[in-house]
Design a protein around this motif. Structure first.
Motif, PDB file in Angstrom:
ATOM      1  N   ARG A  38     -35.465 -36.437  17.642  1.00 39.60           N
ATOM      2  CA  ARG A  38     -34.099 -35.951  17.720  1.00 39.60           C
ATOM      3  C   ARG A  38     -33.854 -34.920  16.628  1.00 39.60           C
ATOM      4  O   ARG A  38     -34.557 -34.896  15.606  1.00 39.60           O
ATOM      5  CB  ARG A  38     -33.092 -37.098  17.615  1.00 39.60           C
ATOM      6  N   GLN A  39     -32.862 -34.088  16.868  1.00 37.32           N
ATOM      7  CA  GLN A  39     -32.564 -33.018  15.921  1.00 37.32           C
ATOM      8  C   GLN A  39     -31.080 -32.711  15.926  1.00 37.32           C
ATOM      9  O   GLN A  39     -30.454 -32.644  16.990  1.00 37.32           O
ATOM     10  CB  GLN A  39     -33.362 -31.766  16.278  1.00 37.32           C
ATOM     11  N   THR A  40     -30.550 -32.520  14.730  1.00 44.34           N
ATOM     12  CA  THR A  40     -29.171 -32.063  14.570  1.00 44.34           C
ATOM     13  C   THR A  40     -29.212 -30.687  13.916  1.00 44.34           C
ATOM     14  O   THR A  40     -30.201 -30.335  13.254  1.00 44.34           O
ATOM     15  CB  THR A  40     -28.369 -33.039  13.717  1.00 44.34           C
ATOM     16  N   LYS A  43     -31.102 -29.392  10.535  1.00 46.71           N
ATOM     17  CA  LYS A  43     -32.027 -30.413  10.045  1.00 46.71           C
ATOM     18  C   LYS A  43     -33.358 -30.328  10.775  1.00 46.71           C
ATOM     19  O   LYS A  43     -33.461 -29.785  11.873  1.00 46.71           O
ATOM     20  CB  LYS A  43     -31.431 -31.811  10.235  1.00 46.71           C
ATOM     21  N   GLU A  44     -34.376 -30.903  10.152  1.00 44.73           N
ATOM     22  CA  GLU A  44     -35.696 -30.970  10.769  1.00 44.73           C
ATOM     23  C   GLU A  44     -35.666 -31.942  11.948  1.00 44.73           C
ATOM     24  O   GLU A  44     -34.871 -32.890  11.983  1.00 44.73           O
ATOM     25  CB  GLU A  44     -36.711 -31.488   9.745  1.00 44.73           C
ATOM     26  N   ARG A  45     -36.557 -31.696  12.904  1.00 48.32           N
ATOM     27  CA  ARG A  45     -36.702 -32.632  13.998  1.00 48.32           C
ATOM     28  C   ARG A  45     -37.226 -33.951  13.445  1.00 48.32           C
ATOM     29  O   ARG A  45     -38.155 -33.981  12.641  1.00 48.32           O
ATOM     30  CB  ARG A  45     -37.652 -32.062  15.037  1.00 48.32           C
ATOM     31  N   GLU A  46     -36.634 -35.049  13.902  1.00 49.54           N
ATOM     32  CA  GLU A  46     -36.892 -36.366  13.330  1.00 49.54           C
ATOM     33  C   GLU A  46     -37.552 -37.279  14.357  1.00 49.54           C
ATOM     34  O   GLU A  46     -37.099 -37.364  15.512  1.00 49.54           O
ATOM     35  CB  GLU A  46     -35.549 -36.965  12.880  1.00 49.54           C
ATOM     36  N   ALA A  92     -27.271 -36.347  18.267  1.00 46.80           N
ATOM     37  CA  ALA A  92     -28.344 -35.361  18.122  1.00 46.80           C
ATOM     38  C   ALA A  92     -28.768 -34.891  19.511  1.00 46.80           C
ATOM     39  O   ALA A  92     -28.364 -35.470  20.525  1.00 46.80           O
ATOM     40  CB  ALA A  92     -29.548 -35.960  17.397  1.00 46.80           C
TER      41      ALA A  92
END
Length: 126
Positions: A38-40, A43-46, A92
């Motif tokens: 997921r990504q917001t 921010k970095e993709r998590e 996200a």
């Protein structure tokens, strides 16, 4: 080449549930480990969750452990992410990813995945 299409995102209140689906096509689905990220904005993709080729091993980020569940149906070429007890911080864009290069290892790093879907938005309101 593997094509991945996510669905199931949407708007839900905190404490609610959603189930994301990722339908795949193009290659033998059971040859691929699958992951959700997921990504917001900004921010970095998590990493969120991953599942091995046969479905026998699953992995979760600490932030979702106990609330989310990843599963796969190799007959339907689809991977799922059941999300329960959703929190506003779960908001996200959620992506599914596929990796067919590692036979005995299920990746948890984004750079380890070969193919990506276009993402589906999940918004959790407080």
């Amino acid at each position: 080449q593997v094509q991945l299409v996510e669905s199931g995102g949407g708007l839900v209140q905190a404490g609610g549930s959603l189930r994301l689906s990722c339908a795949t096509s193009g290659r033998t689905f059971s040859n691929y480990a699958m992951g959700w990220f997921r990504q917001t904005p900004g921010k970095e993709r998590e990493f969120v969750a991953a599942i091995s080729r046969g479905g026998g091993r699953t992995y979760y980020a600490d932030s979702v452990k106990g609330r989310f569940a990843i599963s796969r149906d190799n007959a339907k070429n689809t991977v799922y992410l059941q999300m329960n007890s959703l929190k506003p911080e779960d908001t996200a864009v959620y992506f599914c990813a596929a990796d067919g290069t590692r036979l005995y290892y299920t990746p948890r790093g984004g750079s380890e995945y070969e193919y990506w879907g276009q993402g589906t938005q999940v918004t959790v309101s407080s």
